[in-house]
Write an enzyme that holds these catalytic residues in place. Sequence first.
Site, PDB file in Angstrom:
ATOM      1  N   ARG A 163       0.825  -1.218   0.000  1.00 19.14           N
ATOM      2  CA  ARG A 163       0.000   0.000   0.000  1.00 19.14           C
ATOM      3  C   ARG A 163       0.858   1.267   0.000  1.00 19.14           C
ATOM      4  NH1 ARG A 163      -3.766  -3.339  -1.634  1.00 19.14           N
ATOM      5  NH2 ARG A 163      -4.288  -4.880  -0.081  1.00 19.14           N
ATOM      6  N   LYS A 282       0.976  -8.149  14.339  1.00 15.86           N
ATOM      7  CA  LYS A 282      -0.310  -8.481  13.718  1.00 15.86           C
ATOM      8  C   LYS A 282      -0.451  -9.997  13.833  1.00 15.86           C
ATOM      9  CE  LYS A 282      -2.524  -8.358   9.094  1.00 15.86           C
ATOM     10  NZ  LYS A 282      -2.448  -7.782   7.733  1.00 15.86           N
ATOM     11  N   GLU A 286      -5.868 -11.883   8.757  1.00 18.76           N
ATOM     12  CA  GLU A 286      -5.564 -11.949   7.325  1.00 18.76           C
ATOM     13  C   GLU A 286      -4.466 -12.966   7.024  1.00 18.76           C
ATOM     14  OE1 GLU A 286      -4.898  -7.805   6.200  1.00 18.76           O
ATOM     15  OE2 GLU A 286      -7.045  -7.548   5.946  1.00 18.76           O
ATOM     16  N   ARG A 319      -1.841  -5.401  17.508  1.00 20.64           N
ATOM     17  CA  ARG A 319      -2.897  -4.805  16.673  1.00 20.64           C
ATOM     18  C   ARG A 319      -4.277  -5.382  16.979  1.00 20.64           C
ATOM     19  NH1 ARG A 319      -2.395  -4.785  11.009  1.00 20.64           N
ATOM     20  NH2 ARG A 319      -2.840  -2.592  10.712  1.00 20.64           N
ATOM     21  N   LYS A 360      -7.456   0.529  14.754  1.00 23.19           N
ATOM     22  CA  LYS A 360      -7.732   1.399  13.600  1.00 23.19           C
ATOM     23  C   LYS A 360      -8.870   2.367  13.940  1.00 23.19           C
ATOM     24  CE  LYS A 360      -6.018  -1.661   9.983  1.00 23.19           C
ATOM     25  NZ  LYS A 360      -6.124  -2.152   8.606  1.00 23.19           N
ATOM     26  N   ASP A 365     -11.853  -0.927   7.972  1.00 24.14           N
ATOM     27  CA  ASP A 365     -10.491  -0.890   7.453  1.00 24.14           C
ATOM     28  C   ASP A 365     -10.255   0.360   6.618  1.00 24.14           C
ATOM     29  OD1 ASP A 365      -7.974  -1.561   6.695  1.00 24.14           O
ATOM     30  OD2 ASP A 365      -8.514  -3.254   5.426  1.00 24.14           O
ATOM     31  N   GLU A 393      -4.517   4.225   0.923  1.00 24.20           N
ATOM     32  CA  GLU A 393      -4.927   2.960   0.300  1.00 24.20           C
ATOM     33  C   GLU A 393      -6.309   3.040  -0.343  1.00 24.20           C
ATOM     34  OE1 GLU A 393      -4.917  -0.322   3.001  1.00 24.20           O
ATOM     35  OE2 GLU A 393      -5.814  -1.694   1.556  1.00 24.20           O
ATOM     36  N   TRP A 523     -14.776 -11.387   2.972  1.00 26.72           N
ATOM     37  CA  TRP A 523     -13.997 -10.264   3.527  1.00 26.72           C
ATOM     38  C   TRP A 523     -14.833  -9.337   4.412  1.00 26.72           C
ATOM     39  CZ3 TRP A 523      -8.824 -10.131   3.488  1.00 26.72           C
ATOM     40  CH2 TRP A 523      -8.172 -11.001   2.615  1.00 26.72           C
TER      41      TRP A 523
HETATM   42  C1  GCV Z   1      -0.648  -4.695   5.968  1.00 34.71           C
HETATM   43  C2  GCV Z   1      -5.726  -3.913   4.931  1.00 34.71           C
HETATM   44  C3  GCV Z   1      -4.728  -3.749   3.827  1.00 34.71           C
HETATM   45  C4  GCV Z   1      -3.559  -4.695   3.986  1.00 34.71           C
HETATM   46  C5  GCV Z   1      -2.940  -4.459   5.358  1.00 34.71           C
HETATM   47  C6  GCV Z   1      -4.024  -4.686   6.406  1.00 34.71           C
HETATM   48  C7  GCV Z   1      -3.510  -4.410   7.804  1.00 34.71           C
HETATM   49  O1  GCV Z   1      -6.365  -5.132   4.817  1.00 34.71           O
HETATM   50  O2  GCV Z   1      -5.343  -3.927   2.597  1.00 34.71           O
HETATM   51  O3  GCV Z   1      -2.639  -4.421   2.977  1.00 34.71           O
HETATM   52  O4  GCV Z   1      -1.841  -5.296   5.559  1.00 34.71           O
HETATM   53  O5  GCV Z   1      -5.092  -3.809   6.165  1.00 34.71           O
HETATM   54  O6  GCV Z   1      -3.765  -3.300   8.271  1.00 34.71           O
HETATM   55  O7  GCV Z   1      -2.873  -5.250   8.392  1.00 34.71           O
END
Ligand code: GCV
Length: 794
Positions: A163, A282, A286, A319, A360, A365, A393, A523
Amino acid sequence: MRIAAILLFAAAAGRAETGYDAWLRYTPRAATVPAAIATIGNSPVLDSARAELVRGLRGITGRTLRIESSIPAEPAIILGTLANLQQLNLSATLATDAYWIKSVGSNIVITAQNDRGVLYGTFALLRKIQLGESLDNLDDRQTPRSPLRWVNQWDNLDGTIERGYGGRSIFWDNLRARDDLHRVSDYGRLLASLGINGCSINNVNANPKLLTPELIAQAARIADAFRPWGVQVALSIDFGSPQSVGGLDTFDPLDPRVIAWWNSKVDELYRAIPDLAGFVLKADSEGRVGPSTYGRTHADAANVVARALKPHHGTIFYRGFVYDHHMDWNNPKNDRARAAYDNFKPLDGKFDDNVIIQIKNGPIDFQVREPVSPLFGALPKTNEAIELQVTQEYFGQSRHTVFLVPMWKETLDAIKSPLAAFAGVANIGLDDNWTGNHLSQANLYGYGRLAWNPDLTASQIVEEWTKQTFGDDARVVNTIAQIQLTSWRTYENYTGPLGLQTLTDITGNHYGVNVEASERNGWGQWHRADSQGVGMDRTVATGTGYTGQYAPPIARMYESAETTPDDLLLFFHHVPYTHVLHNGKTVIQQIYDLHYQGAEQVEQYIRDWTLLHGYMDDQRFLAVLEQLDYQAVQADVWRDAVNTWFQSASGIKDAAARPDLHRMEAESMELEGYTPVAVTPPEDASGGKAITCPVQKCSAAASITAPAGVYTIRIQYFDQNTGASHFRAFLNNQPLADWTALDRLPSAKLDSTTSTRLSILGIALKPGDRIRIEGSPDAREPAALDYVELIPNK
Ligand code: GCV
């Protein structure tokens, strides 16, 4: 690209100006300052402070400060910690990193509890001077609201950036730290000017190799480059490391061998980087491994690492971005927005005191608009950090101007609980101007300023930034401030208003339009638009129950469509397209109108920016003009695609009268060689079709039926990243334009991402005139065309 305007301005371009200096330009202005500087104390950070002051005042006043090592008899700027300046009898209690700028007689004293605070005070004094503030009777004490103010780099060890839109990594290349790290030092200087004191130097999708001895040595070199600017290095770690690089058969956080491994790895790290700030982790997100593999909790995972860091005063940012990306979309009770709260709320009080949960700003997201994450304030016994994404992003990826500070302000103003830290996903890379777009530098600046003082207003920040970056002429400041301050709303208008979230290609590049991409997959970025209505029902009464995660007054507000602000209506409620908003319009008409409004706002930015010609260097003027021009094209692509999709889904026509665009579909022109093809998704091309050239050269021609007049001719074509097709346009067989499709657009497909255009301004046309476009494919790029449009001059 606009042919006439840009060529005209390009001819005037002079000295090379890259934007590399960002907001630390130190251009000449009147300022009365002492002629000497005395630095009391000795350290690399104090050396940086002194060097910066000398550099800054040389740029601003043209004079070089005399350097003294003790306080001279004549007026001086005096730098030193309170402990080192005892002879001045200054009495104050200052927190770590806070600074105090004080007039003492004819001297200006910059002091702090630590050297880094002195450095921050030095930048603050230079900022005051650049902003033209008075230096009389200075008495300015500033304390950062949160002790830890970090940026997170999502840089991969191979030099790419997840990103990242400002070029390749300044840190890494080919699994090593770059040989030349001067950009890291220069970045440290930018960060220090904002009071940022930590930087995690690799992607949170962490490569476990970083914890091998070879790469620890490389990370240590990066730490050395940052150290004189008071920026401490942190590392993103992979939770499976005890197994993947440690050779154990487990990474279970409660296994004694794993505990011992983390302890010894952290000791090894501190031997190489004694001031390591800590880690970012993290986990269980994902596809990253985490404690769930062993049925352990996030507290178990965070604490095993935190305990290894504790003796070294290190911190782990764990995170909160944990969710299941394989959720069953058919279940209307499933909701990704619930995930962070559901995962972390039960663990409040179970985290060690050097753990910070990094959350966040919103529950999904970094979408164009989200409510504030309900986790803020829900963990009273746990340290919380806010994570803001400086890199754009879902905000046009530095190709669109979107100033994020107004959005962050809304979030920060709503958070009432203390924030232990700030984390900002940075937007910089090797590009000359750092961020890929001159105006995107303001996002890094704004992030840093808010991390220091979240009470600053968006207007204050943009004004400061503009004056330092582009000068303080009122026309420049007002125009840039106006563009920046409205740019988030503008972008939202054409990409995803009413709480729809960014209607982009969620499973692809997160850039172009793809309204359905969020649906029918795990997702969880669903908006659930269908033929009847649109929006996610997140109420307690009939939906996913997400609204119940908020404190009662907020929960009540979001529970009812009546009291939910229109901006977030579709985030919280599923409503029919005919639902009437607070402004009296139906949802569907508002979607249509806002998309037109957003696209028109970008056109206005171009008109406004054009008036700044001559008020700044031509290079930056021209670069921003080109960028805005491209943004206007993309805003039209978004407008047309989203409106087409909703019109076809809802079956309800746009009730407003729109200007006649005299659009000629390429597939309806007289074609030689060109073949019509269907575009996917169909809304990404006008009429759902484009034409592509399967041979060496093709042409498309049409006779004009629009009334006689002067027009802008817009040729909408596709610029994929698989080649550099060549085009030529003719009017009545006379050459009109000649161009090659070689922009850097992130797709190999014919779609909204690659849809772009050439505008030829001021052409007199009459009915019967013939326009012909020739296309020559290159490599796998088929010189595709979508339409030709004639815009009458006003
Ligand atoms: C670093 C989103 C982004 C991912 C990112 C993720 C995160 O999904 O698309 O690229 O990964 O957030 O914050 O871990």
